[in-house]
Enzyme design. Structure first.
Site, mmCIF file in Angstrom:
data_model
loop_
_atom_site.group_PDB
_atom_site.id
_atom_site.type_symbol
_atom_site.label_atom_id
_atom_site.label_comp_id
_atom_site.label_asym_id
_atom_site.label_seq_id
_atom_site.Cartn_x
_atom_site.Cartn_y
_atom_site.Cartn_z
ATOM 1 N N CYS A 180 -2.301 33.729 9.248
ATOM 2 C CA CYS A 180 -2.096 34.391 10.545
ATOM 3 C C CYS A 180 -1.795 33.399 11.655
ATOM 4 O O CYS A 180 -2.607 33.185 12.564
ATOM 5 C CB CYS A 180 -3.321 35.226 10.876
ATOM 6 S SG CYS A 180 -3.596 36.461 9.621
ATOM 7 N N GLU A 181 -0.665 32.746 11.568
ATOM 8 C CA GLU A 181 -0.195 31.797 12.587
ATOM 9 C C GLU A 181 1.320 31.801 12.534
ATOM 10 O O GLU A 181 1.897 31.799 11.441
ATOM 11 C CB GLU A 181 -0.633 30.365 12.247
ATOM 12 C CG GLU A 181 -2.101 30.155 12.125
ATOM 13 C CD GLU A 181 -2.674 29.267 13.228
ATOM 14 O OE1 GLU A 181 -1.910 28.806 14.108
ATOM 15 O OE2 GLU A 181 -3.892 29.068 13.207
ATOM 16 N N GLY B 97 2.043 4.944 -0.685
ATOM 17 C CA GLY B 97 1.484 6.231 -1.062
ATOM 18 C C GLY B 97 2.626 7.165 -1.414
ATOM 19 O O GLY B 97 2.931 7.427 -2.583
ATOM 20 N N TYR C 184 4.324 18.531 11.224
ATOM 21 C CA TYR C 184 5.314 17.504 11.600
ATOM 22 C C TYR C 184 6.732 18.054 11.695
ATOM 23 O O TYR C 184 7.679 17.281 11.800
ATOM 24 C CB TYR C 184 5.362 16.372 10.567
ATOM 25 C CG TYR C 184 4.033 15.845 10.102
ATOM 26 C CD1 TYR C 184 3.175 15.184 10.976
ATOM 27 C CD2 TYR C 184 3.648 15.972 8.771
ATOM 28 C CE1 TYR C 184 1.965 14.673 10.531
ATOM 29 C CE2 TYR C 184 2.441 15.460 8.320
ATOM 30 C CZ TYR C 184 1.600 14.816 9.209
ATOM 31 O OH TYR C 184 0.412 14.315 8.754
ATOM 32 N N GLU D 237 0.827 -1.214 0.000
ATOM 33 C CA GLU D 237 0.000 0.000 0.000
ATOM 34 C C GLU D 237 0.860 1.263 0.000
ATOM 35 O O GLU D 237 0.752 2.098 0.888
ATOM 36 C CB GLU D 237 -0.902 0.008 1.245
ATOM 37 C CG GLU D 237 -1.791 -1.209 1.380
ATOM 38 C CD GLU D 237 -2.370 -1.365 2.793
ATOM 39 O OE1 GLU D 237 -2.083 -0.514 3.663
ATOM 40 O OE2 GLU D 237 -3.088 -2.343 3.011
HETATM 41 N N1 LLP Z 1 -1.572 1.927 4.500
HETATM 42 C C1 LLP Z 1 -2.104 2.391 5.648
HETATM 43 C C2 LLP Z 1 -2.943 1.540 6.448
HETATM 44 C C3 LLP Z 1 -1.814 3.709 6.058
HETATM 45 O O1 LLP Z 1 -2.311 4.161 7.208
HETATM 46 C C4 LLP Z 1 -0.985 4.549 5.255
HETATM 47 C C5 LLP Z 1 -0.680 5.924 5.651
HETATM 48 C C6 LLP Z 1 -0.486 4.010 4.052
HETATM 49 C C7 LLP Z 1 -0.789 2.698 3.715
HETATM 50 C C8 LLP Z 1 0.388 4.798 3.135
HETATM 51 O O2 LLP Z 1 1.558 5.175 3.769
HETATM 52 P P1 LLP Z 1 2.792 5.793 2.914
HETATM 53 O O3 LLP Z 1 3.276 4.722 1.968
HETATM 54 O O4 LLP Z 1 2.297 6.969 2.190
HETATM 55 O O5 LLP Z 1 3.783 6.132 3.947
HETATM 56 N N2 LLP Z 1 0.234 12.845 6.479
HETATM 57 C C9 LLP Z 1 1.448 12.179 6.886
HETATM 58 C C10 LLP Z 1 1.450 10.726 6.524
HETATM 59 C C11 LLP Z 1 0.260 9.963 7.089
HETATM 60 C C12 LLP Z 1 0.267 8.525 6.698
HETATM 61 C C13 LLP Z 1 -0.990 7.848 7.104
HETATM 62 N N3 LLP Z 1 -1.108 6.466 6.714
HETATM 63 C C14 LLP Z 1 2.638 12.924 6.268
HETATM 64 O O6 LLP Z 1 2.434 13.947 5.603
HETATM 65 O O7 LLP Z 1 3.782 12.543 6.473
#
Ligand code: LLP
Length: 435
Positions: A361-362, A292, A333, A290
């Site tokens: 404004c932060e 992203g 983060y 999975e």
């Molecule tokens: N699978 C599950 C169950 C997840 O919770 C996530 C991400 C992914 C796959 C994909 O993860 P990746 O391959 O993208 O690391 N907003 C945060 C990241 C939050 C990730 C949440 N879950 C940031 O900007 O770093």
């Protein structure tokens, strides 16, 4: 690997001059490289070609229809976390039967929609959710395919907000309890046990935690296969990318990683595959992934223009037209994003230490603090790099700022794939107060 480089003194995305794109579509503006997304997808697929696998792109990282379309055409599956993401996948021509539906708080409407669309699997996070899915499936006389999400309690070393595989997180079911929960799942009339899932966190820059988590799960997978004939193990996403590079390496390649104090080694697809393949090869089940950020993170930049330069006694601020509402990662983060001028600085050009801040404004509205950058003047364009993942999708209308536009580049072509919001968009759907 990414599609951004200098050509004739200007930053380009593939063959497209980013200064021209900014002129045409305005700033702040997200620009994505299709070649980079596809390159990452194909390299991952080829590194894993010896095992039966399915890459389910984590839609939450970047859900623009054009990005989903690119991946759907490659035959990708999708990892979704809401009914809205399922809707987007279908609208982009993706196959709902290749969707895994994750998330700790699925609603009745979402479960019904996913059953109707025939998703590949519900990734279930609790016994309460399992019972709820069973009830909803029973009412429709359907069988809900499920995998339980196991929490392997592995330290992945990422930011505390994005680390999910420790026992103190809200995600998944503890390894010690998993056999019992599968047993109760087997007793539910409208549940079909199809697989098992895990995900240990995000922006993980070493291969070892992935291998460790798979190692912990291997006996469970064998047992579940023998008992319930499970077909798949999903190992989640979380592969980290390079955010920090060194622009003054002299090669004009921002990713060449010269002598930067903040230098770090990225996790390569090759190293990742090498670590996870040995334990996966022997399991005899299909492997789902999975990713992203890995697919889209370095495929996108946020273009912004310097509006004002403000000097105080202690600091020099570059006030740019993008704000924390457009890209919240630094504020949320404290994450590092490389910032580069669109006009290539001359070799040996002077630099200075600045804060790059937005108009919101932060005090948390910053993209860089005390950062050494080539000198930028008012009106100049800069690119905030590695903004393709968790950029636009986390953007908001805070301060009533319209959402930025998005452009997808393929070779020499730049296509507007999302229009900039207008003031009318901001108030759409609102009602006035009763007199
Ligand atoms: N699978 C599950 C169950 C997840 O919770 C996530 C991400 C992914 C796959 C994909 O993860 P990746 O391959 O993208 O690391 N907003 C945060 C990241 C939050 C990730 C949440 N879950 C940031 O900007 O770093």
């Amino acid at each position: 690997m990414h599609g951004f480089h200098y050509q004739e003194g200007r930053l380009h995305c593939e063959e497209v001059d980013l200064e021209q794109v900014a002129q045409e579509h305005g700033t702040p503006l997200y620009v994505y490289s299709a070649g980079t997304v596809l390159g990452h997808y194909r390299r991952l697929a080829s590194a894993l070609s010896e095992i039966d696998h399915l890459i389910c792109y984590a839609v939450k990282a970047n859900s623009n229809r054009a990005i989903l379309q690119l991946l759907a055409r490659e035959g990708a599956g999708f990892d979704i976390v809401s009914g809205g993401e399922l809707y987007r996948v279908i609208a982009a021509g993706g196959d709902p039967r290749l969707c895994t539906f994750a998330g700790v708080g699925k609603s009745r409407e979402e479960i019904e929609y996913a059953l109707e669309q025939g998703v590949f699997s519900f990734n279930v996070e609790s016994e309460a959710e399992l019972a709820y899915i069973n009830r909803i499936a029973a009412a429709r006389d359907a069988q809900a395919p499920i995998a339980l999400r196991v929490n392997p309690d592995v330290e992945a070393g990422s930011h505390k907000y994005v680390s999910t595989g420790r026992s103190e997180n809200k995600f998944g079911i503890a390894l010690e309890r998993i056999a019992a929960v599968y047993e109760s799942a087997a007793g539910l009339s409208h549940i079909r046990i199809r697989g098992v899932q895990m995900h240990i966190g995000s922006q993980i820059t070493e291969a070892q935690p992935f291998a460790e988590a798979i190692g912990k799960l291997a006996p469970v997978v064998r047992d579940l296969r023998a008992r319930y004939g499970i077909e798949f193990l999903s190992i989640g996403g979380g592969m980290g990318i390079t955010y920090e590079a060194w622009f003054a390496s002299g090669s004009g390649d921002w990713w060449s990683g010269g002598g930067n104090a903040r230098e770090h080694k990225p996790l390569t697809i090759g190293a990742y595959a090498e670590a996870i393949l040995p334990p996966l090869r022997v399991l005899g089940v299909r492997v789902l992934l999975e990713p992203g950020r890995l697919l889209v993170g370095n495929a996108g930049v946020l273009l912004t223009r310097v509006r004002y330069i403000k000097e105080t006694g202690q600091k020099k601020f570059l006030i740019v037209d993008a704000g924390m509402n457009d890209l919240i990662r630094p504020a949320l983060y404290q994450s590092y994003h490389e910032i580069v001028p669109v006009r290539q600085p001359a070799d040996g050009a002077a630099g200075e230490t600045v804060d790059v801040v937005g108009p919101v404004c932060e005090s948390g509205d910053f993209f860089a603090q005390d950062r050494e950058l080539p000198t930028l003047s008012e009106g100049e364009l800069a690119a905030i790099m590695s903004a393709g993942a968790y950029g636009f999708v986390m953007a908001s209308n805070y301060n009533s700022r319209p959402l930025p536009a998005e452009v997808l580049v393929r070779g020499e072509r730049a296509t507007l794939v999302r229009e900039r919001q207008t003031y009318e968009d901001l108030v759409r759907g609102e009602r006035g107060a009763e007199p």
